[in-house]
Design a protein around this motif. Structure first.
Motif, PDB file in Angstrom:
ATOM      1  N   MET A 167       3.450  -6.692   3.288  1.00  0.00           N
ATOM      2  CA  MET A 167       2.260  -6.837   3.182  1.00  0.00           C
ATOM      3  C   MET A 167       1.689  -8.422   4.010  1.00  0.00           C
ATOM      4  SD  MET A 167       1.796  -4.329  -0.442  1.00  0.00           S
ATOM      5  CE  MET A 167       0.282  -4.423  -0.772  1.00  0.00           C
ATOM      6  N   THR A 168       0.483  -7.793   4.209  1.00  0.00           N
ATOM      7  CA  THR A 168       0.095  -8.854   4.387  1.00  0.00           C
ATOM      8  C   THR A 168      -1.108  -9.863   3.291  1.00  0.00           C
ATOM      9  OG1 THR A 168      -2.297  -8.172   5.305  1.00  0.00           O
ATOM     10  CG2 THR A 168      -1.109  -8.753   6.818  1.00  0.00           C
ATOM     11  N   VAL A 173      -3.900  -8.685  -1.622  1.00  0.00           N
ATOM     12  CA  VAL A 173      -5.227  -9.233  -2.258  1.00  0.00           C
ATOM     13  C   VAL A 173      -6.265  -7.891  -2.677  1.00  0.00           C
ATOM     14  CG1 VAL A 173      -7.187 -10.064  -2.438  1.00  0.00           C
ATOM     15  CG2 VAL A 173      -5.884 -11.615  -1.069  1.00  0.00           C
ATOM     16  N   GLN A 174      -6.482  -6.861  -1.109  1.00  0.00           N
ATOM     17  CA  GLN A 174      -7.231  -5.664  -1.636  1.00  0.00           C
ATOM     18  C   GLN A 174      -6.955  -4.859  -2.740  1.00  0.00           C
ATOM     19  OE1 GLN A 174      -7.176  -5.139   2.354  1.00  0.00           O
ATOM     20  NE2 GLN A 174      -8.991  -5.683   2.522  1.00  0.00           N
ATOM     21  N   ALA A 175      -5.584  -4.722  -2.549  1.00  0.00           N
ATOM     22  CA  ALA A 175      -4.332  -4.104  -3.578  1.00  0.00           C
ATOM     23  C   ALA A 175      -4.418  -4.414  -4.988  1.00  0.00           C
ATOM     24  CB  ALA A 175      -2.834  -3.921  -3.343  1.00  0.00           C
ATOM     25  N   GLY A 176      -4.534  -5.983  -4.969  1.00  0.00           N
ATOM     26  CA  GLY A 176      -4.549  -6.208  -6.595  1.00  0.00           C
ATOM     27  C   GLY A 176      -5.912  -6.104  -7.555  1.00  0.00           C
ATOM     28  N   VAL A 177      -6.674  -6.247  -6.283  1.00  0.00           N
ATOM     29  CA  VAL A 177      -8.518  -5.652  -6.969  1.00  0.00           C
ATOM     30  C   VAL A 177      -8.218  -4.044  -7.101  1.00  0.00           C
ATOM     31  CG1 VAL A 177     -10.633  -6.255  -5.958  1.00  0.00           C
ATOM     32  CG2 VAL A 177      -9.308  -7.589  -5.907  1.00  0.00           C
ATOM     33  N   ARG A 208      -3.324 -17.759   0.683  1.00  0.00           N
ATOM     34  CA  ARG A 208      -3.745 -18.059  -0.307  1.00  0.00           C
ATOM     35  C   ARG A 208      -5.661 -17.545  -0.308  1.00  0.00           C
ATOM     36  NH1 ARG A 208      -3.838 -17.286  -7.048  1.00  0.00           N
ATOM     37  NH2 ARG A 208      -6.120 -17.110  -7.187  1.00  0.00           N
ATOM     38  N   ARG A 209      -5.635 -18.328   0.536  1.00  0.00           N
ATOM     39  CA  ARG A 209      -7.285 -18.965   0.714  1.00  0.00           C
ATOM     40  C   ARG A 209      -7.471 -17.965   1.622  1.00  0.00           C
ATOM     41  NH1 ARG A 209      -7.709 -23.578   2.166  1.00  0.00           N
ATOM     42  NH2 ARG A 209      -8.478 -24.211   0.115  1.00  0.00           N
ATOM     43  N   GLN A 210      -6.016 -17.709   3.051  1.00  0.00           N
ATOM     44  CA  GLN A 210      -6.794 -17.248   3.915  1.00  0.00           C
ATOM     45  C   GLN A 210      -7.074 -15.281   3.744  1.00  0.00           C
ATOM     46  OE1 GLN A 210      -3.500 -17.381   6.756  1.00  0.00           O
ATOM     47  NE2 GLN A 210      -4.083 -16.073   8.262  1.00  0.00           N
ATOM     48  N   GLY A 211      -5.599 -15.185   2.528  1.00  0.00           N
ATOM     49  CA  GLY A 211      -5.975 -13.977   2.188  1.00  0.00           C
ATOM     50  C   GLY A 211      -7.185 -13.112   2.049  1.00  0.00           C
ATOM     51  N   VAL A 213     -10.067 -14.787   2.504  1.00  0.00           N
ATOM     52  CA  VAL A 213     -11.001 -14.232   3.612  1.00  0.00           C
ATOM     53  C   VAL A 213     -10.929 -12.999   4.199  1.00  0.00           C
ATOM     54  CG1 VAL A 213     -11.516 -15.957   5.915  1.00  0.00           C
ATOM     55  CG2 VAL A 213     -11.467 -16.558   3.413  1.00  0.00           C
ATOM     56  N   GLU A 214      -9.620 -13.078   4.925  1.00  0.00           N
ATOM     57  CA  GLU A 214      -9.015 -11.264   5.758  1.00  0.00           C
ATOM     58  C   GLU A 214      -9.434 -10.841   4.923  1.00  0.00           C
ATOM     59  OE1 GLU A 214      -4.760 -12.228   7.357  1.00  0.00           O
ATOM     60  OE2 GLU A 214      -6.110 -13.547   8.492  1.00  0.00           O
ATOM     61  N   ALA A 215      -9.018 -10.977   4.076  1.00  0.00           N
ATOM     62  CA  ALA A 215      -9.275  -9.506   2.442  1.00  0.00           C
ATOM     63  C   ALA A 215     -10.919  -9.547   2.172  1.00  0.00           C
ATOM     64  CB  ALA A 215      -9.289  -9.795   1.544  1.00  0.00           C
ATOM     65  N   GLN A 216     -11.538 -10.293   3.031  1.00  0.00           N
ATOM     66  CA  GLN A 216     -13.928  -9.945   2.992  1.00  0.00           C
ATOM     67  C   GLN A 216     -13.937  -9.910   1.256  1.00  0.00           C
ATOM     68  OE1 GLN A 216     -14.936  -6.795   5.865  1.00  0.00           O
ATOM     69  NE2 GLN A 216     -15.197  -9.266   7.271  1.00  0.00           N
ATOM     70  N   LEU A 217     -13.063 -10.742   0.359  1.00  0.00           N
ATOM     71  CA  LEU A 217     -13.596 -10.956  -0.888  1.00  0.00           C
ATOM     72  C   LEU A 217     -13.910 -12.302  -1.411  1.00  0.00           C
ATOM     73  CD1 LEU A 217     -11.197  -8.219  -1.474  1.00  0.00           C
ATOM     74  CD2 LEU A 217     -13.351  -7.781  -2.435  1.00  0.00           C
ATOM     75  N   PRO A 218     -14.656 -12.126  -2.306  1.00  0.00           N
ATOM     76  CA  PRO A 218     -15.174 -13.397  -2.855  1.00  0.00           C
ATOM     77  C   PRO A 218     -13.373 -14.546  -3.038  1.00  0.00           C
ATOM     78  CG  PRO A 218     -15.821 -12.091  -4.726  1.00  0.00           C
ATOM     79  CD  PRO A 218     -15.396 -10.995  -3.389  1.00  0.00           C
TER      80      PRO A 218
END
Length: 224
Positions: A167-168, A173-177, A208-211, A213-218
Motif C-alpha cells: 500500500m502507498t 491513511v485512507q484505510a485507517g481513517v 507521513r505528510r505526503q500521505g 496530502v495525497e489522501a486529500q485528508l487533513p
C-alpha cells in the motif's frame, strides 16, 4: 466461542496503529508489543501505549533491549545525525537487524499466548529502503518461524501478516481513517520531542505528510 489471539507489533506510529485497527476489524483479540531499544525518538513508546489502550488491546507489553550497544544507526547512536535531506541507498536511519529481532520476540510471545498470527506494519512501497520491510523478508521469516517453534512443529502453523506491504502511504491513511483511527495520537517522527511533536524534516515526517496530502485528508500531526 472466543476470538482468536494475535500479537501486533506497535511503534506508536501511523503504520502500526493502522495495522492494529485492521487486526481488530478481523475480530482478533490483540496483544500489542513495543520495544524500548535505545531509540532516540522515545515519545513513540508513550504513543504506542496510549493508542493500544485507547483502541482496546487486551494487553500491551514493552520489551527492553539496547540496540544502541551495537550502534550503526542514527536512531540508536546520538553521535550520528538524523538526515533531513533525501539520500540514496539504504539510509543511516536503518537499524541493523531490528525487524528480525522484534519479530523473533513477537514469535516467542505468540507461542506463550497460543496465538497463530503476528501482525506487523512493514511497507515496501512508501518506505525508506529498509531491507527488512520487503515481502521476501516476511516470507522467509514465516518459514523460519514454523521450523523453529514447538507450535509450528506440532502443526499449529503461525502466519506473519503484513497488510500494508503493497500500500502507498495515502492508501494506508485512507484505510485507517475508514476504520476510525485517530492519527493525532500517533508519533512517526525520528526525532520527536518529549511532547511527541514532529520535526517535519526527517524522512519519516516527509513520507507521513505526503500521505495525508495525497489522501486529500487533513494532517493532524503536531509539529514543533
Amino acid at each position: 466461542m472466543s476470538n482468536p489471539k494475535a500479537v501486533v507489533l506497535v511503534s506508536g506510529g501511523l503504520d502500526s496503529t493502522t495495522v492494529l485497527a485492521m487486526a481488530q476489524q478481523q475480530k482478533f483479540d490483540c496483544y500489542t508489543l513495543s520495544f524500548d531499544y535505545g531509540q532516540r525518538h522515545r515519545a513513540e513508546l508513550m504513543a504506542a501505549e496510549n493508542t493500544s489502550k485507547t483502541m482496546g488491546a487486551v494487553e500491551h507489553k514493552v520489551v527492553k533491549l539496547d540496540l544502541g550497544t551495537i550502534g550503526g544507526s542514527a536512531l540508536t547512536d546520538e553521535s550520528i545525525d538524523v538526515p533531513e535531506e533525501e539520500t540514496e541507498g539504504i539510509p543511516i536511519t536503518y537499524v541493523p537487524a531490528r525487524n528480525t529481532v522484534f519479530l523473533a520476540i513477537a514469535l516467542g510471545w505468540a507461542e506463550v499466548l497460543g496465538a497463530q498470527r503476528i501482525f506487523v506494519g512493514v511497507n515496501a512501497v512508501d518506505y525508506s529502503g529498509y531491507p527488512d520491510c520487503r515481502p521476501e523478508f516476511i516470507r522467509a521469516f514465516e518459514v523460519m518461524a514454523n521450523l523453529a517453534t514447538r507450535s509450528g512443529v506440532e502443526g499449529q502453523t503461525l502466519s506473519i501478516d503484513a497488510p500494508l506491504i503493497d500500500m502507498t502511504k495515502a492508501e494506508i491513511v485512507q484505510a485507517g481513517v475508514a476504520l476510525g483511527v485517530d492519527y493525532s495520537l500517533t508519533v512517526s517522527c525520528y526525532q520527536a520531542d518529549e511532547q511527541g511533536r514532529a520535526c517535519g524534516k526527517c524522512d519519516s515526517c516527509r513520507l507521513r505528510r505526503q500521505g495525508f496530502v495525497e489522501a486529500q485528508l487533513p494532517d493532524p500531526t503536531r509539529y514543533v
